[in-house]
Design an enzyme around this catalytic site. Structure first.
Site, PDB file in Angstrom:
ATOM      1  N   GLU A 150       0.846  -1.195   0.000  1.00  0.00           N
ATOM      2  CA  GLU A 150       0.000   0.000   0.000  1.00  0.00           C
ATOM      3  C   GLU A 150       0.881   1.245   0.000  1.00  0.00           C
ATOM      4  O   GLU A 150       1.871   1.314   0.729  1.00  0.00           O
ATOM      5  CB  GLU A 150      -0.886   0.034   1.249  1.00  0.00           C
ATOM      6  N   HIS A 211      -3.858  -3.201  -8.400  1.00  0.00           N
ATOM      7  CA  HIS A 211      -5.138  -3.787  -8.004  1.00  0.00           C
ATOM      8  C   HIS A 211      -6.162  -3.639  -9.125  1.00  0.00           C
ATOM      9  O   HIS A 211      -7.019  -4.505  -9.331  1.00  0.00           O
ATOM     10  CB  HIS A 211      -5.638  -3.093  -6.732  1.00  0.00           C
ATOM     11  N   ASP A 221      -6.962   1.440  -8.199  1.00  0.00           N
ATOM     12  CA  ASP A 221      -5.643   1.791  -7.680  1.00  0.00           C
ATOM     13  C   ASP A 221      -4.567   0.840  -8.223  1.00  0.00           C
ATOM     14  O   ASP A 221      -4.886  -0.304  -8.555  1.00  0.00           O
ATOM     15  CB  ASP A 221      -5.644   1.779  -6.144  1.00  0.00           C
TER      16      ASP A 221
END
Length: 233
Positions: A150, A211, A221
């Site tokens: 992330e 993703h 994203d």
């Protein structure tokens, strides 16, 4: 007699010249070798000494991994819905992940600090349902084969429309939008170590994915603002 001395002198000069040239050649090659080794050493230090801060999620946010790692999936995260003017507090992201039972292995904040949320020998809950045409066996199972990373970032106005209104987006600090140089630098270093440790994670766009490529109907994203060229893919 004079000719003999001259011949000897010329021979001595010739030998001396050869010795000088040999010394210069050896010195030049030695300096090049040292420079090459220094560069290699610096590269090794850059990647081998990646600083990672442990901020581990509870074990219930992951499970034991039983399959080999072959992919890396990139995501963006923020708390822009609740705190549009302070969307990047790592503690807030941690609480959101913990509350919703999701996770990723790593999180990279705006300054480039890398946080480890889940150990790599555990399966994080980051990919969800989706598929990859080249890997049909991974349909809805990519969590089992991947490392999730992330990055704290906010995408384009269109990409964020499911999280905040257009008016709210327009009030955001411009520095919040997209990714930082520090994030790209840290991501490069982290990916380098992953490639070294997992031979199945090839250095290409089939094995390092977003993703949005796995679940395009529901995810967008890392988004259009992520520059894949900055990480060499």
């Amino acid at each position: 007699m004079i000719h003999a001395y001259l011949k000897i002198a010329m021979t001595v000069v010739g030998v001396s010249l050869i010795l000088i040239l040999t010394v210069l050649y050896l010195r030049e090659n030695r300096e090049e070798a040292v420079a090459e080794n220094d560069q290699r050493d610096k590269s090794d230090i850059t990647h081998e000494e990646v600083e990672i801060s442990d901020y581990l999620l509870p074990l219930e946010n992951s499970e034991i991994r039983t399959t080999p790692i072959s992919h890396v999936m990139l995501h963006f995260s923020s708390n822009v819905t609740e705190k549009p003017h302070a969307p990047y507090h790592v503690e807030d992201i941690y609480k959101i992940f913990k509350e919703y039972g999701v996770s990723a292995h790593y999180l990279i904040d705006r300054s480039g600090t890398i946080y480890r949320l889940v150990q790599e020998d555990r399966m994080a809950y980051h990919a969800g349902a989706g598929s990859l045409s080249r890997f049909p066996a991974y349909e809805n199972k990519l969590n089992a084969y991947s490392i999730g990373i992330e990055l704290l970032a906010i995408g384009t106005k269109e990409e964020m429309s499911t999280f905040i209104t257009e008016d709210t987006y327009n009030t955001l600090d411009p520095s919040f939008i997209g990714y930082t140089d520090a994030q790209y630098e840290s991501l490069n270093s982290l990916l380098h170590t992953i490639h070294e440790r997992y031979q199945e994670v090839k250095r290409d766009r089939e094995h390092v994915i977003g993703h949005d490529e796995y679940a395009p109907d529901r995810k967008n994203d890392p988004g259009a603002l992520f520059d894949w060229g900055r990480i060499g893919y």
